[in-house]
Design a protein around this motif. Structure first.
Motif, PDB file in Angstrom:
ATOM      1  N   SER A  91       0.870  -1.213  -0.120  1.00  9.46           N
ATOM      2  CA  SER A  91      -0.003  -0.066  -0.151  1.00  9.46           C
ATOM      3  C   SER A  91       0.810   1.185   0.029  1.00  9.46           C
ATOM      4  N   MET A  92       1.840   1.186   0.706  1.00 10.89           N
ATOM      5  CA  MET A  92       3.030   2.405   0.807  1.00 10.89           C
ATOM      6  C   MET A  92       3.606   2.469  -0.419  1.00 10.89           C
ATOM      7  N   ALA A  93       3.932   1.480  -0.874  1.00 15.24           N
ATOM      8  CA  ALA A  93       4.560   1.578  -2.459  1.00 15.24           C
ATOM      9  C   ALA A  93       3.656   1.917  -3.327  1.00 15.24           C
ATOM     10  N   VAL A  94       2.415   1.778  -3.417  1.00 14.49           N
ATOM     11  CA  VAL A  94       1.427   2.373  -4.377  1.00 14.49           C
ATOM     12  C   VAL A  94       1.397   3.794  -4.344  1.00 14.49           C
ATOM     13  N   GLU A  95       1.255   3.944  -2.869  1.00 19.57           N
ATOM     14  CA  GLU A  95       0.890   5.560  -2.748  1.00 19.57           C
ATOM     15  C   GLU A  95       2.086   6.229  -2.990  1.00 19.57           C
ATOM     16  N   ASN A  96       3.440   5.878  -2.842  1.00 22.87           N
ATOM     17  CA  ASN A  96       4.686   6.496  -3.195  1.00 22.87           C
ATOM     18  C   ASN A  96       4.692   6.434  -4.705  1.00 22.87           C
ATOM     19  N   GLN A  97       4.223   5.727  -5.521  1.00 25.83           N
ATOM     20  CA  GLN A  97       4.274   5.606  -7.033  1.00 25.83           C
ATOM     21  C   GLN A  97       3.227   6.758  -7.243  1.00 25.83           C
ATOM     22  N   ASN A  98       2.127   6.884  -6.811  1.00 25.98           N
ATOM     23  CA  ASN A  98       1.208   7.974  -7.001  1.00 25.98           C
ATOM     24  C   ASN A  98       1.686   9.147  -6.952  1.00 25.98           C
ATOM     25  N   ILE A  99       2.397   9.612  -5.549  1.00 28.50           N
ATOM     26  CA  ILE A  99       2.674  10.836  -5.420  1.00 28.50           C
ATOM     27  C   ILE A  99       4.183  11.219  -6.449  1.00 28.50           C
ATOM     28  N   ASN A 100       4.977  10.098  -6.736  1.00 31.26           N
ATOM     29  CA  ASN A 100       6.014  10.395  -7.732  1.00 31.26           C
ATOM     30  C   ASN A 100       5.306  10.695  -9.056  1.00 31.26           C
ATOM     31  N   GLU A 101       4.554  10.239  -9.532  1.00 29.41           N
ATOM     32  CA  GLU A 101       3.894  10.374 -10.673  1.00 29.41           C
ATOM     33  C   GLU A 101       3.044  11.710 -10.891  1.00 29.41           C
ATOM     34  N   GLU A 102       2.331  12.207  -9.713  1.00 37.16           N
ATOM     35  CA  GLU A 102       1.709  13.408  -9.560  1.00 37.16           C
ATOM     36  C   GLU A 102       2.905  14.512  -9.747  1.00 37.16           C
ATOM     37  N   LYS A 103       4.087  14.319  -8.968  1.00 34.06           N
ATOM     38  CA  LYS A 103       5.113  15.425  -9.142  1.00 34.06           C
ATOM     39  C   LYS A 103       5.715  15.431 -10.301  1.00 34.06           C
ATOM     40  N   ILE A 104       5.650  14.320 -11.205  1.00 39.97           N
ATOM     41  CA  ILE A 104       6.367  14.434 -12.476  1.00 39.97           C
ATOM     42  C   ILE A 104       5.576  15.379 -13.225  1.00 39.97           C
ATOM     43  N   ALA A 105       4.032  14.962 -13.385  1.00 40.47           N
ATOM     44  CA  ALA A 105       3.151  15.627 -14.149  1.00 40.47           C
ATOM     45  C   ALA A 105       3.164  17.175 -13.792  1.00 40.47           C
ATOM     46  N   GLU A 106       3.248  17.785 -12.567  1.00 41.64           N
ATOM     47  CA  GLU A 106       3.406  18.955 -11.916  1.00 41.64           C
ATOM     48  C   GLU A 106       4.649  19.677 -12.538  1.00 41.64           C
ATOM     49  N   LEU A 107       5.792  18.944 -12.507  1.00 45.78           N
ATOM     50  CA  LEU A 107       6.912  19.569 -13.103  1.00 45.78           C
ATOM     51  C   LEU A 107       6.867  19.583 -14.649  1.00 45.78           C
ATOM     52  N   LYS A 108       6.452  18.713 -15.299  1.00 45.23           N
ATOM     53  CA  LYS A 108       6.236  18.889 -16.679  1.00 45.23           C
ATOM     54  C   LYS A 108       5.318  19.967 -17.201  1.00 45.23           C
ATOM     55  N   GLU A 109       4.385  20.386 -16.206  1.00 39.81           N
ATOM     56  CA  GLU A 109       3.410  21.452 -16.564  1.00 39.81           C
ATOM     57  C   GLU A 109       4.148  22.701 -16.229  1.00 39.81           C
ATOM     58  N   LYS A 110       5.125  22.817 -15.158  1.00 40.93           N
ATOM     59  CA  LYS A 110       5.766  23.852 -14.590  1.00 40.93           C
ATOM     60  C   LYS A 110       6.853  24.501 -15.916  1.00 40.93           C
ATOM     61  N   ILE A 111       7.393  23.290 -16.358  1.00 44.14           N
ATOM     62  CA  ILE A 111       8.458  23.291 -17.477  1.00 44.14           C
ATOM     63  C   ILE A 111       7.801  23.657 -18.700  1.00 44.14           C
ATOM     64  N   LYS A 112       6.809  23.300 -19.098  1.00 41.94           N
ATOM     65  CA  LYS A 112       5.906  23.647 -20.099  1.00 41.94           C
ATOM     66  C   LYS A 112       5.573  25.030 -20.264  1.00 41.94           C
ATOM     67  N   ASN A 113       5.085  25.594 -19.255  1.00 47.13           N
ATOM     68  CA  ASN A 113       4.429  26.871 -18.954  1.00 47.13           C
ATOM     69  C   ASN A 113       5.616  27.910 -18.210  1.00 47.13           C
ATOM     70  N   ALA A 114       6.654  27.640 -18.287  1.00 49.03           N
ATOM     71  CA  ALA A 114       7.764  28.344 -17.765  1.00 49.03           C
ATOM     72  C   ALA A 114       8.134  29.661 -18.759  1.00 49.03           C
ATOM     73  N   LYS A 115       8.358  30.857 -17.929  1.00 48.34           N
ATOM     74  CA  LYS A 115       8.549  32.199 -18.458  1.00 48.34           C
ATOM     75  C   LYS A 115       9.503  32.528 -17.782  1.00 48.34           C
ATOM     76  N   ILE A 116      10.859  32.551 -18.262  1.00 48.77           N
ATOM     77  CA  ILE A 116      12.099  32.995 -17.858  1.00 48.77           C
ATOM     78  C   ILE A 116      12.140  34.386 -17.370  1.00 48.77           C
ATOM     79  N   ILE A 117      12.403  34.999 -16.349  1.00 49.08           N
ATOM     80  CA  ILE A 117      12.657  36.286 -15.935  1.00 49.08           C
ATOM     81  C   ILE A 117      14.113  36.789 -16.339  1.00 49.08           C
ATOM     82  N   PRO A 118      14.131  37.687 -17.337  1.00 45.78           N
ATOM     83  CA  PRO A 118      15.692  38.003 -17.529  1.00 45.78           C
ATOM     84  C   PRO A 118      16.422  38.225 -16.671  1.00 45.78           C
ATOM     85  N   ASP A 119      17.914  38.321 -16.492  1.00 48.58           N
ATOM     86  CA  ASP A 119      18.733  38.583 -15.391  1.00 48.58           C
ATOM     87  C   ASP A 119      18.652  40.031 -15.430  1.00 48.58           C
TER      88      ASP A 119
END
Length: 153
Positions: free
Chosen positions: A52-80
């Motif tokens: 049960s814990m392994a399934v939960e860890n898998q779900n948490i990791n996959e949610e975080k991967i999806a969140e990171l992909k969304e952030k990267i896709k929608n990233a707007k770089i602030i110029p230095d």
């Protein structure tokens, strides 16, 4: 992320997201799958807390991967920012009651424990756009503190 789905970040912040995504996709995903297979091989899954814990860890990791992909896709770089005025990405040294040094970041990258504060924080708002030698007033819970900008990097 803000209401427009834009993820405002610095160039180094985006690189950090990409590094975390790669780590989660290539290393964490593999580790979780290994644990999941080990727990699955132990038989009855209904009473297997490890499974049960392994399934939960898998779900948490996959949610975080999806969140990171969304952030990267929608990233707007602030110029230095220019190094003669404080902007997002600047490291600013302040002298006053005590010496302070902070990197001014986007709201998403802020982490006070790492010395990174948001441009929207009271300190961030006070120093943004200022030059070396400027005095700034910072509202604190105990009143107004006055600091002088000693260095911008």
């Amino acid at each position: 992320m803000n209401k427009d789905n834009v993820y405002t970040t610095t160039k180094s912040g985006l690189e950090k997201l990409k590094k975390e995504l790669k780590e989660r996709e290539e290393v964490t995903r593999e580790k979780v799958a290994t644990v999941l297979n080990e727990m699955r091989s132990q038989g009855d899954l209904r009473e297997n807390d490890g499974y049960s814990m392994a399934v939960e860890n898998q779900n948490i990791n996959e949610e975080k991967i999806a969140e990171l992909k969304e952030k990267i896709k929608n990233a707007k770089i602030i110029p230095d920012s220019k190094k003669n005025t404080v902007g997002i990405g600047s490291v600013v040294s302040l002298e006053g009651e005590k010496s302070l040094e902070y990197e001014i970041t986007s709201q998403e990258e802020a982490n006070p424990l790492e010395g990174k504060i948001s441009h929207l924080s009271p300190i961030g708002q006070s120093v943004l756009g200022k030059k070396v030698g400027s005095e700034v007033e910072i509202n604190t819970p105990v009143g107004v503190a006055v600091y002088k900008i000693k260095k911008i990097a």
